[in-house]
Design a protein around this motif. Sequence first.
Motif, PDB file in Angstrom:
ATOM      1  N   ALA A 160       8.211  -5.002  -1.480  1.00  0.00           N
ATOM      2  CA  ALA A 160       7.780  -3.677  -1.027  1.00  0.00           C
ATOM      3  C   ALA A 160       6.260  -3.664  -0.941  1.00  0.00           C
ATOM      4  CB  ALA A 160       8.269  -2.594  -1.981  1.00  0.00           C
ATOM      5  N   PRO A 161       5.699  -3.349   0.226  1.00  0.00           N
ATOM      6  CA  PRO A 161       4.244  -3.358   0.362  1.00  0.00           C
ATOM      7  C   PRO A 161       3.598  -2.081  -0.165  1.00  0.00           C
ATOM      8  CG  PRO A 161       5.248  -2.814   2.472  1.00  0.00           C
ATOM      9  CD  PRO A 161       6.377  -3.067   1.507  1.00  0.00           C
ATOM     10  N   SER A 162       2.368  -2.233  -0.662  1.00  0.00           N
ATOM     11  CA  SER A 162       1.515  -1.092  -0.976  1.00  0.00           C
ATOM     12  C   SER A 162       0.200  -1.305  -0.245  1.00  0.00           C
ATOM     13  CB  SER A 162       1.293  -0.973  -2.485  1.00  0.00           C
ATOM     14  OG  SER A 162       0.472  -2.027  -2.958  1.00  0.00           O
ATOM     15  N   ALA A 163      -0.792  -0.501  -0.562  1.00  0.00           N
ATOM     16  CA  ALA A 163      -2.069  -0.609   0.148  1.00  0.00           C
ATOM     17  C   ALA A 163      -2.776  -1.919  -0.144  1.00  0.00           C
ATOM     18  CB  ALA A 163      -2.972   0.563  -0.223  1.00  0.00           C
ATOM     19  N   THR A 164      -2.562  -2.490  -1.327  1.00  0.00           N
ATOM     20  CA  THR A 164      -3.335  -3.664  -1.738  1.00  0.00           C
ATOM     21  C   THR A 164      -2.503  -4.912  -2.020  1.00  0.00           C
ATOM     22  OG1 THR A 164      -3.242  -2.950  -4.055  1.00  0.00           O
ATOM     23  CG2 THR A 164      -5.133  -2.229  -2.747  1.00  0.00           C
ATOM     24  N   LYS A 165      -1.174  -4.775  -2.131  1.00  0.00           N
ATOM     25  CA  LYS A 165      -0.384  -5.944  -2.500  1.00  0.00           C
ATOM     26  C   LYS A 165       1.076  -5.778  -2.107  1.00  0.00           C
ATOM     27  CE  LYS A 165       0.103  -4.085  -7.203  1.00  0.00           C
ATOM     28  NZ  LYS A 165      -0.208  -4.331  -8.637  1.00  0.00           N
ATOM     29  N   HIS A 199       4.688  -5.876  -3.693  1.00  0.00           N
ATOM     30  CA  HIS A 199       5.356  -5.783  -4.979  1.00  0.00           C
ATOM     31  C   HIS A 199       6.655  -6.577  -4.931  1.00  0.00           C
ATOM     32  CE1 HIS A 199       2.748  -2.512  -6.514  1.00  0.00           C
ATOM     33  NE2 HIS A 199       2.657  -2.214  -5.225  1.00  0.00           N
ATOM     34  N   ASP A 244       4.038  -7.573 -11.999  1.00  0.00           N
ATOM     35  CA  ASP A 244       3.390  -6.348 -11.544  1.00  0.00           C
ATOM     36  C   ASP A 244       2.080  -6.647 -10.809  1.00  0.00           C
ATOM     37  OD1 ASP A 244       3.275  -3.395 -11.533  1.00  0.00           O
ATOM     38  OD2 ASP A 244       1.464  -3.712 -12.721  1.00  0.00           O
ATOM     39  N   GLY A 290       1.791  -8.612  -8.421  1.00  0.00           N
ATOM     40  CA  GLY A 290       2.150  -8.660  -7.004  1.00  0.00           C
ATOM     41  C   GLY A 290       1.498  -9.810  -6.258  1.00  0.00           C
ATOM     42  N   ASN A 315      -4.306   0.343   5.808  1.00  0.00           N
ATOM     43  CA  ASN A 315      -3.346   0.598   4.744  1.00  0.00           C
ATOM     44  C   ASN A 315      -1.962   0.123   5.184  1.00  0.00           C
ATOM     45  OD1 ASN A 315      -1.665   1.628   2.745  1.00  0.00           O
ATOM     46  ND2 ASN A 315      -2.776   3.551   2.574  1.00  0.00           N
ATOM     47  N   ALA A 326       0.726   0.251   3.244  1.00  0.00           N
ATOM     48  CA  ALA A 326       1.718   0.798   2.319  1.00  0.00           C
ATOM     49  C   ALA A 326       3.023   1.151   3.017  1.00  0.00           C
ATOM     50  CB  ALA A 326       1.143   2.018   1.605  1.00  0.00           C
ATOM     51  N   ASN A 327       2.941   1.642   4.248  1.00  0.00           N
ATOM     52  CA  ASN A 327       4.151   2.039   4.978  1.00  0.00           C
ATOM     53  C   ASN A 327       4.497   1.054   6.086  1.00  0.00           C
ATOM     54  OD1 ASN A 327       4.446   4.511   3.494  1.00  0.00           O
ATOM     55  ND2 ASN A 327       2.760   5.365   4.705  1.00  0.00           N
TER      56      ASN A 327
END
Length: 460
Positions: free
Chosen positions: A383-388, A390, A429, A431, A441, A443-444
């Motif tokens: 699962a992506p986030s803004a920085t890594k 997961h 954690d 990532g 970003n 994240a989405n």
Amino acid sequence: MTLGMWSLLLLWGLVTPCQGLLEKVGTLARIDKDELGKAIQNSLVGGPILQNVLGTVTSVNQGLLGSGGLLGGGGLLGYGGVFDVVEELSGLKIEELTLPKVSLKLLPGFGVQLSLHTKVGLHGSGPLGGLLQLAAEANVSSRVALGVSSRGTPILVLKRCSTLLGHISLLSGLLPAPLFGVVEQTLFKVLPGLVSVWVTGQARLVPLGALGSVEFTLATLPLISNQYIELDINPIVKNIAGDVIDFPKPPKPPNPPKPIKVPPKEDHTSQVVVPLYLFNTVFGLLQTNGALDIDITPELVPSNVPLTTTDLASLVPEALGNLPPGQQLLLSMRVKEAPSVTLQNKKATISIPANIHVLSYHPKGTNEALFELNVLTLNAQLAPSATKLHLSLSLERLLRALLQASRLEEWLSQVIRVAYVPKLNVNLDVGIPLPKVLNVNFANAALEIIENAIVLTVAS
């Protein structure tokens, strides 16, 4: 600083790339021109650039109108010039500056053409007394070429910058016609400062918790197309002491590996491709730091999970020897080799070569080894986030060596699921780090697993 010497930093400050660390396993980023435009716009909104232009003073003591400028001794409009009264023009300031509208065009193989449209309001005291208010529209156009700094970082070097002024409107006060030229010259000098936009990502070094960090550097000059900028990025992995980590590479196959087939980028989207190397490196760091090892004692498992010789006797009675019933058991898991990660067929799996020793547990004595098992395979949910990226692991299967009985495999799998996998997920954690380019970003982002890489795509 003159315009000819001025340079515009395009991405982020990067140290000189470490040579010999990576071999065609870098991260690939394709950044849409929309993101570049937004980064420039955001720099204008949140940065000091507008504030640096606002309040610019035209006075007889400084700048364009100062002693060395147009109003200086012998200057066109200075003492002895056309208008001695120009001294009274001091105090004219840029008090209003509409947020510039940004438009840009990527120039393949060259750089960027950047245009800013803005409205300017100037207030001050007129040479004939009273409040002086003026307004003007301006277009600042610049053409910048891609270059390389002395540190090996990508920069855009300003090749040309011009300012086109619209009609200057006198809203209040009196201003002799020749002094409109002074105002024009002031704006011609000040407004090019708007293109001093630092388009920069703030994270050069991405932390990996207690494991170390990853530093992203450029492997080659960015490639510029009509719609996006393509970056070939080297991830430089360092341990907690700051030393570069170069894990041994697997033997080269007889046939050269096929290059990663990256899906085409659609318009108004940006992509980042995360290579298999980063996954293997993170798990390699976990292994060398002992984060994959565990001793599973009865205190670490719930009461409904059996962990005594009585429970094991019904599964493999021959392995218990003469141990009395009711004796507590200990599972000692040690990982002495780096795990291997597989990315293919839209699936991510991790194989951990764990030596699993089942022992009788004596909290204050010597543990006695009963039998040994090995390798387990886990599935990874990403699962992506803004920085890594997961990771969340779940047990898929045990690869059996001495493990023969299906009931024993079921018991051991249960123990690993409740005691070992949660520990792995806590340690993961950190990532898989993502490069921060123009603050895009992800994240989405839509996530796609291709062979030996993960592709993240986000709409601009």
